[in-house]
Write a protein that holds these residues in place. Structure first.
Motif, PDB file in Angstrom:
ATOM      1  N   ASP A 139       0.816  -1.126   0.029  1.00 45.48           N
ATOM      2  CA  ASP A 139       0.016  -0.081   0.099  1.00 45.48           C
ATOM      3  C   ASP A 139       0.711   1.201  -0.119  1.00 45.48           C
ATOM      4  O   ASP A 139       0.544   2.277  -0.694  1.00 45.48           O
ATOM      5  N   VAL A 140       2.016   1.277   0.916  1.00 43.48           N
ATOM      6  CA  VAL A 140       2.807   2.412   0.811  1.00 43.48           C
ATOM      7  C   VAL A 140       3.412   2.760  -0.394  1.00 43.48           C
ATOM      8  O   VAL A 140       3.556   3.590  -0.904  1.00 43.48           O
ATOM      9  N   GLY A 141       3.987   1.490  -1.137  1.00 41.41           N
ATOM     10  CA  GLY A 141       4.358   1.612  -2.440  1.00 41.41           C
ATOM     11  C   GLY A 141       3.518   2.357  -3.525  1.00 41.41           C
ATOM     12  O   GLY A 141       4.026   2.932  -4.360  1.00 41.41           O
ATOM     13  N   ARG A 142       2.463   1.738  -3.417  1.00 41.11           N
ATOM     14  CA  ARG A 142       1.271   2.348  -4.558  1.00 41.11           C
ATOM     15  C   ARG A 142       1.186   3.836  -4.375  1.00 41.11           C
ATOM     16  O   ARG A 142       1.005   4.788  -5.102  1.00 41.11           O
ATOM     17  N   VAL A 143       1.173   4.333  -3.078  1.00 42.16           N
ATOM     18  CA  VAL A 143       1.190   5.763  -2.628  1.00 42.16           C
ATOM     19  C   VAL A 143       2.277   6.585  -3.091  1.00 42.16           C
ATOM     20  O   VAL A 143       2.104   7.641  -3.909  1.00 42.16           O
ATOM     21  N   VAL A 144       3.335   5.924  -2.830  1.00 41.16           N
ATOM     22  CA  VAL A 144       4.540   6.638  -3.283  1.00 41.16           C
ATOM     23  C   VAL A 144       4.627   6.889  -4.901  1.00 41.16           C
ATOM     24  O   VAL A 144       4.938   8.054  -5.334  1.00 41.16           O
ATOM     25  N   VAL A 145       4.114   5.875  -5.727  1.00 42.71           N
ATOM     26  CA  VAL A 145       4.191   6.093  -6.964  1.00 42.71           C
ATOM     27  C   VAL A 145       3.127   7.083  -7.550  1.00 42.71           C
ATOM     28  O   VAL A 145       3.454   7.858  -8.114  1.00 42.71           O
ATOM     29  N   SER A 146       1.842   6.833  -6.908  1.00 46.31           N
ATOM     30  CA  SER A 146       0.718   8.089  -7.214  1.00 46.31           C
ATOM     31  C   SER A 146       1.362   9.590  -6.960  1.00 46.31           C
ATOM     32  O   SER A 146       1.056  10.505  -7.424  1.00 46.31           O
ATOM     33  N   ALA A 147       2.271   9.552  -5.992  1.00 43.98           N
ATOM     34  CA  ALA A 147       2.661  10.720  -5.504  1.00 43.98           C
ATOM     35  C   ALA A 147       3.793  11.475  -6.210  1.00 43.98           C
ATOM     36  O   ALA A 147       4.064  12.801  -6.434  1.00 43.98           O
ATOM     37  N   LEU A 148       4.624  10.519  -6.796  1.00 44.67           N
ATOM     38  CA  LEU A 148       5.882  10.932  -7.462  1.00 44.67           C
ATOM     39  C   LEU A 148       5.996  10.537  -8.876  1.00 44.67           C
ATOM     40  O   LEU A 148       6.605  11.583  -9.691  1.00 44.67           O
ATOM     41  N   ARG A 149       5.861   9.555  -9.341  1.00 46.65           N
ATOM     42  CA  ARG A 149       5.967   9.317 -10.730  1.00 46.65           C
ATOM     43  C   ARG A 149       5.260  10.061 -11.796  1.00 46.65           C
ATOM     44  O   ARG A 149       6.072  10.846 -12.496  1.00 46.65           O
ATOM     45  N   GLU A 150       3.945  10.252 -11.914  1.00 46.79           N
ATOM     46  CA  GLU A 150       3.259  11.077 -12.684  1.00 46.79           C
ATOM     47  C   GLU A 150       3.472  12.619 -12.308  1.00 46.79           C
ATOM     48  O   GLU A 150       3.608  13.312 -13.480  1.00 46.79           O
ATOM     49  N   PRO A 151       3.012  13.015 -11.160  1.00 49.18           N
ATOM     50  CA  PRO A 151       3.311  14.370 -10.920  1.00 49.18           C
ATOM     51  C   PRO A 151       4.813  15.089 -11.134  1.00 49.18           C
ATOM     52  O   PRO A 151       4.585  16.222 -11.741  1.00 49.18           O
ATOM     53  N   LEU A 152       5.627  14.157 -11.065  1.00 54.81           N
ATOM     54  CA  LEU A 152       6.995  14.772 -11.398  1.00 54.81           C
ATOM     55  C   LEU A 152       7.359  14.407 -12.701  1.00 54.81           C
ATOM     56  O   LEU A 152       8.593  14.963 -13.163  1.00 54.81           O
ATOM     57  N   GLY A 153       6.590  13.894 -13.627  1.00 62.91           N
ATOM     58  CA  GLY A 153       6.969  13.501 -14.721  1.00 62.91           C
ATOM     59  C   GLY A 153       8.222  12.489 -14.906  1.00 62.91           C
ATOM     60  O   GLY A 153       8.895  12.325 -15.798  1.00 62.91           O
ATOM     61  N   ALA A 154       8.338  11.641 -13.794  1.00 63.27           N
ATOM     62  CA  ALA A 154       9.293  10.661 -13.804  1.00 63.27           C
ATOM     63  C   ALA A 154       9.117   9.412 -14.707  1.00 63.27           C
ATOM     64  O   ALA A 154       7.879   9.026 -14.869  1.00 63.27           O
ATOM     65  N   ASP A 155      10.067   8.754 -15.016  1.00 63.43           N
ATOM     66  CA  ASP A 155       9.984   7.411 -15.697  1.00 63.43           C
ATOM     67  C   ASP A 155       9.915   6.145 -15.133  1.00 63.43           C
ATOM     68  O   ASP A 155       9.608   5.089 -15.254  1.00 63.43           O
ATOM     69  N   ARG A 156      10.659   6.190 -13.659  1.00 59.33           N
ATOM     70  CA  ARG A 156      10.890   5.127 -12.880  1.00 59.33           C
ATOM     71  C   ARG A 156      10.726   5.362 -11.244  1.00 59.33           C
ATOM     72  O   ARG A 156      11.220   6.506 -11.146  1.00 59.33           O
ATOM     73  N   VAL A 157      10.069   4.642 -10.645  1.00 58.13           N
ATOM     74  CA  VAL A 157      10.302   4.739  -9.184  1.00 58.13           C
ATOM     75  C   VAL A 157      10.386   3.479  -8.540  1.00 58.13           C
ATOM     76  O   VAL A 157       9.755   2.459  -8.992  1.00 58.13           O
ATOM     77  N   ALA A 158      11.191   3.237  -7.561  1.00 59.87           N
ATOM     78  CA  ALA A 158      11.611   2.292  -6.806  1.00 59.87           C
ATOM     79  C   ALA A 158      11.518   2.597  -5.321  1.00 59.87           C
ATOM     80  O   ALA A 158      12.102   3.568  -4.985  1.00 59.87           O
TER      81      ALA A 158
END
Length: 800
Positions: A270-289
């Motif tokens: 659950d924490v991982g899904r929130v991190v991806v939602s908060a960082l990848r698309e809003p920051l325009g990032a290509d990868r989040v680990a």
């Protein structure tokens, strides 16, 4: 196909867009695609000279955007890719005041998308469609809403952004709103119900929850258009995924959202899904680990995107499990960041070790995740194209790391607790169900998805004999380790009382007295059924539990009316009456707990009706699939669920029985032998007579000599085996002597029985025990003698 493009241009303040690319010899710009425009006015020119004084030529030659506030206003944006000049995008404004700042930003992003689709050409450019594909690459969706009816026309891109398939969309605005977070509903309702003063252009951001539970930020631009003679009032709008975090006070709201989202995140995933939602698309990032730090190893818990090809070769080579893990010492960059606990931002082109190469060639953010004075893990955010880390973004990443670290530590503690609870639950429930003659049983258990995933539901299948089986299902009050402990004790007690041979009402009464004597504040419900696999007769006892369900061979279902008693643990002297029901071959018996049929939004009667409907519709040929269909997918369960199914098929080989009450007379053994000999002759298995008579003599003699009270001899013929059972009133199992020598005067009887029997043993029965032996009947056909004729029926005990 132009609908979404036209709407986007209108809301971007443009009436027309045109794409020009250089012609042969770079002597002119030629039109390759256009959209919009006013039908009564001429379209854009097909050719523009180079060099020339047109805005398109000037923007192309200077490689700088040009914004003019003429009447009409105009914008010319150069189209570049990898240092090559590919053409120019020209947009005509709807207002003489020119384009606003946010409209210019959108058109600049749009120009970059158009440039990405253009290819250098040799010779005269051919007309091609690039405006529509470029808009789709930006994931821009559009809609037209009629507020008076609540109907909305939405394109496929908008449905995809919200998380609805085209087949599931019914054209109603409420269907789209159902995916928005409640906190953003007020702002969205102002779009659905615009006021007369809200006819201008409006912007807002809102959040939706995707199909897998993740949250997405979306940007909405809309404009209310007044009603005309031929159409009602409409709201025209476009929706895009938020690509870049705004540099404004909205960062505070994003941190607030992240805090709330992480507070709801229970597990590490659950924490991982929130991190991806908060960082990848809003920051325009290509990868989040996201990786947790356990001892000296990094345990990767979330990779987005999850495909192995998107990550370094060193990771793919060791892709041993669902997610890779690696020692910290193998990644010096991460080891240094974790050592000082500070964020590291690596710009494009930085040479990193092979374990990190390829994660962020355009920029890499390494975020240690602090939690209570230690580092709980690390988050990696990577970009493929050069990325500038502005000060506001650095502050946001730092705040995000602190929140995620604390949430990750809580999630690890929760996962460990749940794993312990799961192990406890599994250890208290049967690992496998016994194989039954004349039927098959399956069971399912699902823990609650809220709170501690351990509860008091239990089930059991108890093989009482070769032709009798007991089914039990129960529920101890509460969801806690205490409830699970009581559940384990009750299951063990019911099994023990059943194996002693007590009838169903006595089994449940003993279990009730046991629970009362425990002096616990918890009570339990229970449904107990004893089934005769030969005849199909079933005895039910219910203690505060749900009634059993039956699916008849013709597909009809019913709720069995079983006389009930109070829950276990309430009254020590409570009575539990028995109810007898006959089952026909092909009948399915279903025992359930209330977690399956009752919830806060599901009344018990409706839940039972749904379960009966599912039971009737399922195929009884595959009992496992039937159980899965009955469970269904009910989302976040508030209660644990136990389900026990038994399909009664009837026994293929019907046993033949005979019984004899042994009187305590000097010649009792002789009479028992005569009864046995007559029975074997009638069954036409006299060839087994010598072995059977010897076993009868020894077992009856032992019962008469070593016990008091009644003694009974039972003979059963099933297939090629004769079973001898001698019951007495003593609960103590017969004991074999430790040493038997030539001076011993006894003790050889049981050893002789074992030697003559295929199998033997002792089982408790009501009021005592039964010592039994099975002898294989020789096959006379194998010896050349005529085989025995089949015998049907049964004989009750009587005088010789």
């Amino acid at each position: 196909m132009r609908t979404c493009l036209d709407r986007a241009l209108i809301l971007a303040g443009a009436t027309q867009a045109a794409v020009y690319t250089p012609g042969a010899g770079n002597q002119e710009l030629r039109l390759v695609d256009s959209a919009g425009g006013i039908p009564s006015e001429p379209g854009p020119p097909v050719r523009l000279p180079l060099p020339g004084d047109s805005p398109a030529a000037r923007a192309f030659l200077t490689d700088r955007p040009l914004w003019l506030t003429t009447d009409p206003s105009l914008g010319a944006l150069p189209l570049d890719a990898e240092g090559r000049r590919l053409g120019c995008l020209v947009v005509t404004g709807a207002s003489a005041e020119g384009f606003e700042a946010d409209q210019r930003r959108f058109l600049e992003r749009y120009a970059d998308a158009v440039a990405g689709l253009l290819q250098p050409v040799k010779g005269p450019p051919e007309p091609s469609s690039v405006l529509d594909p470029a808009l789709r690459s930006l994931r821009v969706g559009s809609f037209v809403l009629v507020p008076d009816t609540g109907l909305i026309e939405a394109d496929d891109t908008l449905l995809d952004l919200v998380g609805i398939s085209a087949d599931d969309f019914d054209g109603k605005a409420d269907t789209l709103l159902a995916h928005a977070l409640p906190e953003d509903m007020h702002a969205l309702m102002s779009v659905l119900e615009p006021s007369p003063q809200a006819s201008g252009r409006r912007e807002l951001e809102f959040r939706v929850r995707g199909p897998t539970g993740e949250m997405r930020w979306l940007s909405l631009i809309c404009r209310a258009e007044p009603a005309t003679a031929d159409r009602p009032e409409q709201v025209l709008g476009v929706v895009t995924a938020t690509p870049v975090l705004r540099r404004s006070a909205d960062d505070v709201s994003r941190i607030q959202w992240l805090t709330a989202a992480l507070d709801d995140a229970v597990t590490v995933r659950d924490v991982g899904r929130v991190v991806v939602s908060a960082l990848r698309e809003p920051l325009g990032a290509d990868r989040v680990a996201l990786a947790a730090l356990q001892d000296d190893r990094l345990m990767v818990t979330v990779l987005d995107p999850p495909q192995p090809a998107a990550w370094p070769d060193a990771w793919r080579a060791e892709w041993r499990t669902e997610w890779p893990d690696a020692p910290v010492r193998a990644l010096p960059t991460l080891q240094a960041a974790l050592g000082d606990g500070r964020m590291d931002l690596w710009p494009a082109g930085t040479a990193l070790e092979p374990g990190l190469a390829g994660i962020g060639p355009g920029g890499l953010a390494v975020l240690p995740l602090p939690a209570k004075g230690r580092v709980a893990g690390v988050c990696l955010v990577g970009w493929d194209h050069p990325h500038d880390f502005v000060p506001e973004e650095r502050s946001l990443l730092t705040a995000t790391a602190a929140l995620v670290g604390q949430a990750l530590q809580r999630a690890h503690a929760h996962d460990a607790e749940q794993e312990l609870a799961t192990m406890l639950q599994r250890s208290l429930l049967p690992r496998r169900l016994p194989e039954l003659p004349g039927g098959i049983a399956v069971a399912r258990y699902l823990p609650a998805r809220r709170g501690l995933q351990v509860g008091g539901d239990w089930y059991d299948v108890i093989a009482l004999s070769e032709d009798r089986v007991a089914l039990v299902i129960g529920d101890v009050q509460g969801h806690s380790a205490g409830a699970a402990t009581i559940m384990g004790q009750m299951r063990t007690a019911v099994r023990a009382y059943a194996m002693e041979g007590h009838p169903p009402d006595v089994v449940v009464s003993h279990a009730n007295r046991l629970l009362v004597g425990m002096e616990t504040d918890l009570f339990a419900t229970c449904c107990y059924a004893e089934l005769d696999m030969e005849e199909g007769n079933t005895l039910f006892v219910r203690a505060g539990h749900l009634a059993p369900l039956v699916r008849h061979p013709d597909g009809g279902t019913e709720e069995v009316e079983v006389a009930g008693g109070p829950p276990l643990g309430i009254l020590a002297e409570a009575e539990f009456p028995m109810t007898s029901v006959a089952l026909a071959p092909g009948t399915v018996l279903a025992l359930v707990t209330d977690g399956l049929v009752e919830a806060a939004d599901l009344p018990l009667d409706e839940g039972m009706r749904r379960t009966r409907t599912a039971l009737a519709a399922a195929d009884p040929a595959d009992l496992g699939a039937m159980a899965d269909e009955l469970l269904g997918d009910d989302g976040r369960r508030e209660d644990d669920v136990a389900l026990l199914l038994l399909r009664y098929d009837g026994m293929e080989t019907r046993p033949i029985r005979a019984g004899w009450m042994v009187w305590r007379l000097p010649d009792a053994v002789m009479h028992a032998r005569r009864f046995t000999a007559r029975t074997l002759r009638r069954w036409k298995v006299a060839e087994a007579g010598d072995a059977v008579l010897l076993v009868v003599s020894e077992l009856v003699t032992n019962a008469l000599v070593h016990t008091t009270g009644p003694v009974r001899l039972d003979l059963v013929l099933r297939g090629d085996r004769v079973r001898v059972g001698v019951s007495d009133a003593s609960p103590r199992a017969p004991a074999k002597p430790v040493i038997v020598d030539w001076e011993s005067t006894g003790g050889r009887g049981l050893m002789l029985v074992e030697a003559m029997s295929e199998s033997s043993g002792s089982v408790p029965v009501a009021g005592g025990k039964q010592v039994w032996s099975e002898i294989v009947v020789p096959d006379e056909e194998a010896d050349g003698a005529p085989g025995r004729a089949p015998v049907a029926g049964a004989e009750a005990g009587g005088l010789p």
